[in-house]
Design a protein around this motif. Sequence first.
Motif, PDB file in Angstrom:
ATOM      1  N   THR A 105       0.315  -1.363  -0.454  1.00  0.00           N
ATOM      2  CA  THR A 105      -0.491   0.364   0.054  1.00  0.00           C
ATOM      3  C   THR A 105       0.641   1.532  -0.155  1.00  0.00           C
ATOM      4  N   PRO A 106       0.347   2.406  -0.682  1.00  0.00           N
ATOM      5  CA  PRO A 106       1.337   3.601  -0.806  1.00  0.00           C
ATOM      6  C   PRO A 106       1.333   4.395   0.752  1.00  0.00           C
ATOM      7  N   ASP A 107       2.541   5.080   1.075  1.00  0.00           N
ATOM      8  CA  ASP A 107       2.600   5.457   2.489  1.00  0.00           C
ATOM      9  C   ASP A 107       1.921   6.338   2.542  1.00  0.00           C
ATOM     10  N   ASP A 108       1.079   6.828   1.930  1.00  0.00           N
ATOM     11  CA  ASP A 108      -0.010   8.029   2.782  1.00  0.00           C
ATOM     12  C   ASP A 108      -1.601   6.731   3.039  1.00  0.00           C
ATOM     13  N   ALA A 109      -1.618   5.823   2.050  1.00  0.00           N
ATOM     14  CA  ALA A 109      -3.409   5.692   2.042  1.00  0.00           C
ATOM     15  C   ALA A 109      -3.091   4.865   4.124  1.00  0.00           C
ATOM     16  N   LEU A 110      -4.448   5.086   4.248  1.00  0.00           N
ATOM     17  CA  LEU A 110      -4.990   4.744   5.820  1.00  0.00           C
ATOM     18  C   LEU A 110      -4.592   3.880   6.527  1.00  0.00           C
ATOM     19  N   ASN A 111      -4.477   3.204   7.861  1.00  0.00           N
ATOM     20  CA  ASN A 111      -4.254   2.352   8.246  1.00  0.00           C
ATOM     21  C   ASN A 111      -4.273   2.990   9.907  1.00  0.00           C
ATOM     22  N   ARG A 112      -4.619   1.562  10.373  1.00  0.00           N
ATOM     23  CA  ARG A 112      -4.841   1.602  12.248  1.00  0.00           C
ATOM     24  C   ARG A 112      -3.347   1.910  12.666  1.00  0.00           C
ATOM     25  N   ASN A 113      -1.842   2.384  11.966  1.00  0.00           N
ATOM     26  CA  ASN A 113      -0.739   3.706  12.546  1.00  0.00           C
ATOM     27  C   ASN A 113      -1.131   4.400  12.537  1.00  0.00           C
ATOM     28  N   TYR A 114      -1.689   5.152  12.107  1.00  0.00           N
ATOM     29  CA  TYR A 114      -2.683   6.422  12.560  1.00  0.00           C
ATOM     30  C   TYR A 114      -3.120   6.640  13.378  1.00  0.00           C
ATOM     31  N   VAL A 115      -4.322   6.078  13.704  1.00  0.00           N
ATOM     32  CA  VAL A 115      -4.496   5.645  15.561  1.00  0.00           C
ATOM     33  C   VAL A 115      -3.932   5.604  16.312  1.00  0.00           C
ATOM     34  N   ASN A 116      -2.355   4.558  16.980  1.00  0.00           N
ATOM     35  CA  ASN A 116      -1.490   4.287  17.405  1.00  0.00           C
ATOM     36  C   ASN A 116      -0.154   5.661  17.499  1.00  0.00           C
ATOM     37  N   ILE A 117      -0.702   6.084  15.941  1.00  0.00           N
ATOM     38  CA  ILE A 117       0.820   7.282  16.576  1.00  0.00           C
ATOM     39  C   ILE A 117       0.103   8.861  17.157  1.00  0.00           C
ATOM     40  N   LEU A 118      -1.625   9.456  15.993  1.00  0.00           N
ATOM     41  CA  LEU A 118      -1.816  10.138  16.981  1.00  0.00           C
ATOM     42  C   LEU A 118      -2.800  10.240  18.482  1.00  0.00           C
ATOM     43  N   THR A 119      -3.030   8.406  18.351  1.00  0.00           N
ATOM     44  CA  THR A 119      -3.475   8.923  20.273  1.00  0.00           C
ATOM     45  C   THR A 119      -2.938   9.325  21.287  1.00  0.00           C
ATOM     46  N   SER A 120      -1.038   8.578  21.109  1.00  0.00           N
ATOM     47  CA  SER A 120      -0.333   8.431  21.976  1.00  0.00           C
ATOM     48  C   SER A 120       0.544   9.513  22.041  1.00  0.00           C
ATOM     49  N   ASP A 121       0.454   9.990  23.068  1.00  0.00           N
ATOM     50  CA  ASP A 121       1.244  11.259  23.777  1.00  0.00           C
ATOM     51  C   ASP A 121       2.889  10.813  23.562  1.00  0.00           C
ATOM     52  N   VAL A 122       3.324   9.779  23.551  1.00  0.00           N
ATOM     53  CA  VAL A 122       4.635  10.087  23.148  1.00  0.00           C
ATOM     54  C   VAL A 122       5.106   8.600  22.886  1.00  0.00           C
ATOM     55  N   VAL A 123       5.616   8.560  22.119  1.00  0.00           N
ATOM     56  CA  VAL A 123       5.789   7.734  20.585  1.00  0.00           C
ATOM     57  C   VAL A 123       7.764   6.553  21.650  1.00  0.00           C
ATOM     58  N   VAL A 124       7.934   5.509  22.139  1.00  0.00           N
ATOM     59  CA  VAL A 124       8.918   5.113  21.619  1.00  0.00           C
ATOM     60  C   VAL A 124       8.300   3.447  21.450  1.00  0.00           C
ATOM     61  N   ALA A 125       9.578   3.361  20.392  1.00  0.00           N
ATOM     62  CA  ALA A 125       9.666   2.382  19.242  1.00  0.00           C
ATOM     63  C   ALA A 125      10.769   1.432  18.926  1.00  0.00           C
ATOM     64  N   LEU A 126      10.391   0.148  19.702  1.00  0.00           N
ATOM     65  CA  LEU A 126      11.692  -1.202  19.300  1.00  0.00           C
ATOM     66  C   LEU A 126      11.822  -1.095  18.159  1.00  0.00           C
ATOM     67  N   PRO A 127      13.036  -2.602  18.068  1.00  0.00           N
ATOM     68  CA  PRO A 127      12.819  -2.653  16.117  1.00  0.00           C
ATOM     69  C   PRO A 127      11.948  -3.398  15.924  1.00  0.00           C
ATOM     70  N   GLY A 128      11.926  -3.429  14.649  1.00  0.00           N
ATOM     71  CA  GLY A 128      10.054  -3.624  14.375  1.00  0.00           C
ATOM     72  C   GLY A 128      10.530  -4.037  12.571  1.00  0.00           C
ATOM     73  N   SER A 129       9.403  -3.969  11.331  1.00  0.00           N
ATOM     74  CA  SER A 129       9.692  -4.121  10.423  1.00  0.00           C
ATOM     75  C   SER A 129       8.558  -2.901   9.556  1.00  0.00           C
ATOM     76  N   ARG A 130       8.276  -3.499   8.316  1.00  0.00           N
ATOM     77  CA  ARG A 130       7.604  -2.043   7.714  1.00  0.00           C
ATOM     78  C   ARG A 130       6.580  -1.090   8.165  1.00  0.00           C
ATOM     79  N   GLY A 131       5.623  -2.068   9.171  1.00  0.00           N
ATOM     80  CA  GLY A 131       4.746  -1.433  10.337  1.00  0.00           C
ATOM     81  C   GLY A 131       5.669  -0.483  10.828  1.00  0.00           C
ATOM     82  N   THR A 132       6.128  -1.099  11.476  1.00  0.00           N
ATOM     83  CA  THR A 132       6.846  -0.167  12.873  1.00  0.00           C
ATOM     84  C   THR A 132       7.816   0.785  12.021  1.00  0.00           C
ATOM     85  N   LEU A 133       8.831   0.947  11.026  1.00  0.00           N
ATOM     86  CA  LEU A 133       8.503   2.049  10.338  1.00  0.00           C
ATOM     87  C   LEU A 133       7.895   3.438   9.302  1.00  0.00           C
ATOM     88  N   ASP A 134       6.699   2.539   9.367  1.00  0.00           N
ATOM     89  CA  ASP A 134       5.614   3.144   8.831  1.00  0.00           C
ATOM     90  C   ASP A 134       5.532   4.187  10.229  1.00  0.00           C
TER      91      ASP A 134
END
Length: 181
Positions: A98-127
Amino acid sequence: MAIVGVMGSGKAEWEALSAPLGKWIAGRGFDLLTGAGLGVMLSTARAFSTTPGRKGRSIGIMPSEAHPVRGFAPLAGYPNPFIDLPILTPLPRKQADTPDDALNRNYVNILTSDVVVALPGSRGTLDEIRLATRFAKPLICIGPADAFDGVPPGTRLVSALEDVYAFVLATLDQIEANAPH
């Protein structure tokens, strides 16, 4: 109550990082937000949920699929058993094609968080890392540098949990100081 979003692999738990992080978030009285799945999401939520005396909730943003009767249903395996507040969105999981600007649940994850901590992952984490940068969400990544190839320039990357804890506390203090009273 502040929401700390923890993003990372849906397969590997990275338990040496995720478990102490989950316990620390619970011990500070914050809410935890994850994608409600396996891997880092499971390990962090398990540590968070099993911390005695915790006050916060584990929030899980679940990907869904169309359902003929209910409209949408969580994908199989969601939420993991350590999610207190599962949130079903009509948004899918980020797919590789899917294109980088396609809506997915990652938007909700990020926009709802006050602060984001990322651990190693794959494409979803990079997104999620890219979305945090795009929406100017406070972000810190922890783990080996080679696990974060492709992150935007200037992304804060650390190898010690103490640096994550200090960043989260300083960020939340700054948010609180700037909040209207």
